[in-house]
Enzyme design. Structure first.
Site, PDB file in Angstrom:
ATOM      1  CB  SER A 121       0.946  -7.153  48.443  1.00 27.52           C
ATOM      2  OG  SER A 121       0.677  -8.434  47.956  1.00 27.52           O
ATOM      3  CD  GLU A 228      -1.489  -4.378  43.620  1.00 30.40           C
ATOM      4  OE1 GLU A 228      -0.872  -5.112  42.817  1.00 30.40           O
ATOM      5  OE2 GLU A 228      -1.660  -4.679  44.811  1.00 30.40           O
ATOM      6  CG  HIS A 298       2.652  -7.238  43.346  1.00 29.37           C
ATOM      7  ND1 HIS A 298       1.372  -6.758  43.564  1.00 29.37           N
ATOM      8  CD2 HIS A 298       2.937  -8.044  44.407  1.00 29.37           C
ATOM      9  CE1 HIS A 298       0.906  -7.252  44.705  1.00 29.37           C
ATOM     10  NE2 HIS A 298       1.843  -8.030  45.223  1.00 29.37           N
TER      11      HIS A 298
END
Length: 328
Positions: A121, A228, A298
């Site tokens: 992230s 992502e 995630h």
């Protein structure tokens, strides 16, 4: 063909012969879920590892885990800790704004001495900057809270991949591609093929795009770019991909690998515009393969990926394999 991850590490197997010194620190968002933090630490200890917690791991300033100076100091303590693995507590936001203050040579030295920097992230910012500034390899993988501190049992595949990293057994990751219709010009959506050598890089799409035009965006030619994101509507995903496309980044790669894009709401206004529409559009713009369904993002089931390492990529039918075992 080299074996895929599943064939040599049955999901959920615990080898226990890699007692690791794991340093937990918080370079991004504040830890609000203390119970998840404790669960994550307890799980690592139960697996036989020595867990060292940074003194400011639970610090809080606004939305951050301490002010900028506090978080920079935590990163540098992690690098100096001599730990086998430095694992972030969580992502969120906060790394991009402190990138100019990071001592990249110190991080690169720690990596050279065997430390694995692991995160996901917001951690993409540090990983990209480290790669751009020094060429050092880090690992895209779990975070303490979301992955090891989850309320139920942590994901078996994620744990097996983490164990592979701990024991130095990890050689690659295999996965099943999505079922995609051929392109308008008749090309297969994901053609069989083999890329013998490429630099693997990428991570969170929004965080990465936020570094374009800065000294912290890696200049990678002929790479394999994995992406992502979470809570981004497909039109926003398309807009970010367009920025990478128009800046020439995508066409310079050998392949684009899309992980999981989760937690967004479509609306009536979309009228059929969805994530697949974005993927179809992207493939029409590029001559290189755009692969889907990588178990990373995630989501509970995530593989670990060496950011900045030399990899090979093979596609055979619906089977894809990223392999880095030959790197060591």
């Amino acid at each position: 063909m080299p074996h895929s991850h599943d064939s040599h590490a049955p999901a959920g197997c615990q080898h226990h012969h890699g007692r690791q010194h794991i340093y937990i620190y918080s370079p991004s968002g504040a830890v609000r879920d203390k119970a998840a933090f404790k669960r994550g630490v307890a799980r690592l200890q139960a697996l036989g590892h020595e867990v060292e917690i940074d003194p400011d791991a639970l610090a809080s300033h606004q939305r951050f885990a301490g002010d900028d100076a506090t978080r920079l100091a935590a990163i540098h303590r992690a690098a100096a800790s001599g730990a086998d693995v430095a694992l972030i507590s969580r992502g969120g936001y906060g790394l991009t704004r402190i990138l100019p203050g990071i001592d990249y040579p110190a991080l690169a030295r720690a990596v050279e001495q065997g430390m694995r920097l692991v995160g996901v992230s917001d951690f993409t910012a540090l990983q990209a900057a480290l790669l751009a500034q020094t060429g050092a390899v880090s690992w895209a993988g779990p975070a303490l809270l979301g992955d090891l501190g989850c309320p139920g049992e942590p994901d078996d595949i994620m744990l097996a991949c983490l164990d592979d990293l701990f024991t130095g057994q990890g050689e690659g990751s295999g996965w099943r591609l999505g079922r995609d219709k051929p392109l308008a010009d008749g090309r297969p959506a994901m053609p069989d093929g083999y890329i013998p050598q490429a630099t693997l890089w990428g991570g969170n799409l929004a965080v990465l795009v936020g570094l374009l035009g800065t000294p912290y965006f890696p200049a990678i030619d002929g790479g394999v770019l994995f992406l992502e994101d979470v809570s981004e509507h497909p039109y926003r995903i398309e807009r970010m991909l367009t920025q990478l496309l128009l800046s020439g980044v995508l066409a310079r790669q050998q392949a684009i690998v899309l992980g999981q894009f989760t937690d967004y709401q479509l609306s009536a206004h979309d009228k059929g515009f969805k994530l697949q529409s974005v993927i179809d559009w992207l493939r029409a713009q590029l001559q290189i393969p755009v692969l889907t369904n990588l178990p990373f993002g995630h989501v509970p089931t995530k593989v670990l990926l060496p950011v900045g390492a030399r990899v090979s990529l093979s596609v055979e039918g619906r089977d894809a394999l990223l392999y880095w075992g030959h790197v060591h």
